[in-house]
Enzyme design. Structure first.
Site, PDB file in Angstrom:
ATOM      1  N   GLU A 263      -8.294   2.697  -1.214  1.00  0.00           N
ATOM      2  CA  GLU A 263      -7.793   3.947  -2.317  1.00  0.00           C
ATOM      3  C   GLU A 263      -8.551   4.829  -2.568  1.00  0.00           C
ATOM      4  O   GLU A 263      -9.089   3.664  -3.863  1.00  0.00           O
ATOM      5  CB  GLU A 263      -6.405   3.757  -1.787  1.00  0.00           C
ATOM      6  CG  GLU A 263      -5.449   4.411  -2.359  1.00  0.00           C
ATOM      7  CD  GLU A 263      -5.514   4.610  -4.033  1.00  0.00           C
ATOM      8  OE1 GLU A 263      -6.024   5.734  -4.012  1.00  0.00           O
ATOM      9  OE2 GLU A 263      -4.971   4.149  -4.220  1.00  0.00           O
ATOM     10  N   CYS A 300      -3.523   7.335  -8.928  1.00  0.00           N
ATOM     11  CA  CYS A 300      -4.281   8.377  -8.244  1.00  0.00           C
ATOM     12  C   CYS A 300      -3.297   8.701  -7.277  1.00  0.00           C
ATOM     13  O   CYS A 300      -3.809  10.249  -6.666  1.00  0.00           O
ATOM     14  CB  CYS A 300      -4.159   7.145  -7.250  1.00  0.00           C
ATOM     15  SG  CYS A 300      -2.910   5.772  -6.800  1.00  0.00           S
TER      16      CYS A 300
END
Length: 503
Positions: A263, A300
């Protein structure tokens, strides 16, 4: 009572020191010394994980659920020490660490509950048809099986929920895979305490000690050795695009390539549609500012870009966002390196053609203050650097002239973790035009909210097309994340006595 670190690695049930040490760099409180990871320790941990797999990979779901719950119990038993050292190392407020600890133990317990249901195994059975013409059909059963030892890299921005016992580790253990963690050097003391909790849970439940190892920070050769070790069968990673892509390439270049579940980052565009802008533009602008600066923007899922229509109603939204951002003071960032990277990211916007500064701040040391810029859709689409993630409280407004340009801009975005629609009922037709584009761009599409909260549940997807993540068919959050560390096996005419325990 203050926790006293010992600074050692946990390798297959043993606390192992080393001749070289590094000092932590806390936001406040004392610096502590920790042993430096080595390639030899990586090999020892991987060998132990492979040995553990021959028993742990064949445990029942009930046995693994008991182990996951025991880890959660042991983490909670160390709650005060975790909060104290976690806050010192990361600079995060105690309330945030307490919430993150609850998320960490909550996902461990959720995964324990989930595997007991058995649905994650996707079991299928085609009974034998001995009388079928022209050929009989054999008895066929299919079930998901664990893949083997998994490497997990701790994340800088989540010292608990995405690190030592975080989502990747919990998912791999739930699947039946031993884990070797490469601890993040930003929070080694936090990782040590969590490792002690897992170590205690191993002893309490009688698991093989090789089921978990934690190697503290080391040079780049430690990470390289871990992803290239022939006994590692998958890698979980949360971090930067550059670091993640380098590890991804190493996994692909192995003699036996393995999946890399990275990720890597996202700008998480928010599309503010016309009716919503007219009805509640100021409120949306203020809400965006709050989401943009939450945790110093170190998420994020931080919504770094707002796509707003040109005109006075859009002007009011942007003005409200800028005013709200002015009221936010400097915040301590997780590490000196992240603070430096934030300043470098900001410099990409300063003095750039077709980029207008709306709010700029200069920070010293480890602090970060909000910054806000504006550009137009054509300039954004022509300048790739404007679409690169800036990890911190920096926002970019991209102005569009009409719905057609908004759709064109949407098609120009790279892969994202999230895309957001701010819409009212009158925006439904435009939202319907955008939806086919946004669902191709992101793993999660949301309406009338902000993406910085990621619910841990069955339906969550935290992942997306590259560069948001390296495997768009997977998620690093939620129960579906367990499937990353399983593979389907078909059993033909195999007696039940030879089938896996949970078939």
């Amino acid at each position: 009572m203050t926790y006293e670190t010992h600074g050692k690695h946990l390798i297959a049930g043993e606390w192992v020191g080393g001749s070289q040490t590094f000092a932590s760099q806390p936001a406040h409180g004392p610096a502590r010394d920790f042993s430096v990871g080595t390639v030899d320790l990586v090999d020892r941990a991987c060998q132990a994980a492979e040995e553990a797999f021959w028993s742990y990979g064949y445990t029942t779901a009930a046995e693994r659920a008991a182990f996951l719950n025991a880890i959660a119990d042991e983490i909670e038993a160390r709650a005060e020490a975790i909060t104290e050292i976690g806050s010192q190392e990361s600079g995060l407020p105690e309330g945030r660490l307490q919430g993150e600890r609850g998320r960490t133990t909550g996902q461990l317990r959720l995964f324990a509950e989930h595997i007991l249901k058995g649905d994650y195994l996707d079991k299928r059975h085609d009974p034998a048809l001995p009388d079928r013409a022209p050929l009989p059909r054999p008895d066929l059963k299919m079930v998901q099986r664990p893949i083997g030892p998994v490497a997990v890299f701790g994340a800088s921005n989540f010292p608990l929920a995405f690190s030592t016992a975080g989502g990747d580790t919990a998912a791999a253990l739930a699947a039946g895979c031993p884990v070797v963690v490469k601890g993040h050097s930003a929070h080694p003391g936090t990782g040590e305490i969590i490792s002690e909790a897992i170590h205690a849970a191993i002893a309490k439940t009688g698991m093989h000690p090789g089921v978990f190892s934690n190697i503290q920070g080391g040079r780049r050769d430690v990470g390289t050795a871990l992803v290239q070790h022939p006994l590692i069968k998958a890698v979980g990673f949360t971090g930067s695009l550059g670091g993640g892509r380098a590890l991804f390439d190493l996994c692909a270049q192995r003699p036996e390539p393995i999946p890399f579940f990275g990720e890597l980052g996202s700008v998480n565009p928010m599309f503010v549609l016309p009716e919503a802008t007219a009805a509640r533009g100021a409120a949306i602008g203020e809400g965006w500012a709050g989401s943009l600066t939450m945790g110093a923007g170190q998420f994020c899922t931080n919504p770094g870009i707002a796509v707003v229509m040109a005109g006075p109603e859009g002007d009011a939204l942007v003005a409200a966002a800028a005013e709200a951002l002015k009221a936010v003071g400097p915040q301590v960032m997780l590490t000196d390196g992240i603070a430096a990277a934030y300043k470098d990211g900001k410099s990409r916007f300063d003095g750039r053609n077709a980029v207008q500064p709306l709010l700029t701040n200069a920070d010293e040391g480890r602090n970060a203050s909000p910054n806000l810029y504006e550009t137009d859709a054509a300039s954004y689409l022509q300048d790739h650097a404007l679409g690169e993630e800036v990890f911190g409280p920096l926002g970019l407004v991209v102005r569009v002239s009409d719905p057609d340009e908004m759709e064109t801009l949407a098609k120009g975005f790279e892969g994202q973790l999230t895309c957001t629609l701010q819409m009212d009922e009158g925006d439904t037709a435009l939202a319907a035009r955008l939806m086919p584009v946004l669902e191709r761009k992101a793993g999660r599409v949301l309406a009338n909210g902000f993406p910085t909260g990621v619910e841990v549940c069955d339906a969550m997807v935290h992942g997306g097309p590259y560069p948001a993540s390296t495997n768009f068919g997977a998620t690093s959050v939620g129960t579906l994340s367990i499937r990353r560390f399983l593979r389907p096996v078909s059993y033909q005419n195999i007696p039940d006595a030879l089938m896996p325990a949970d078939h």
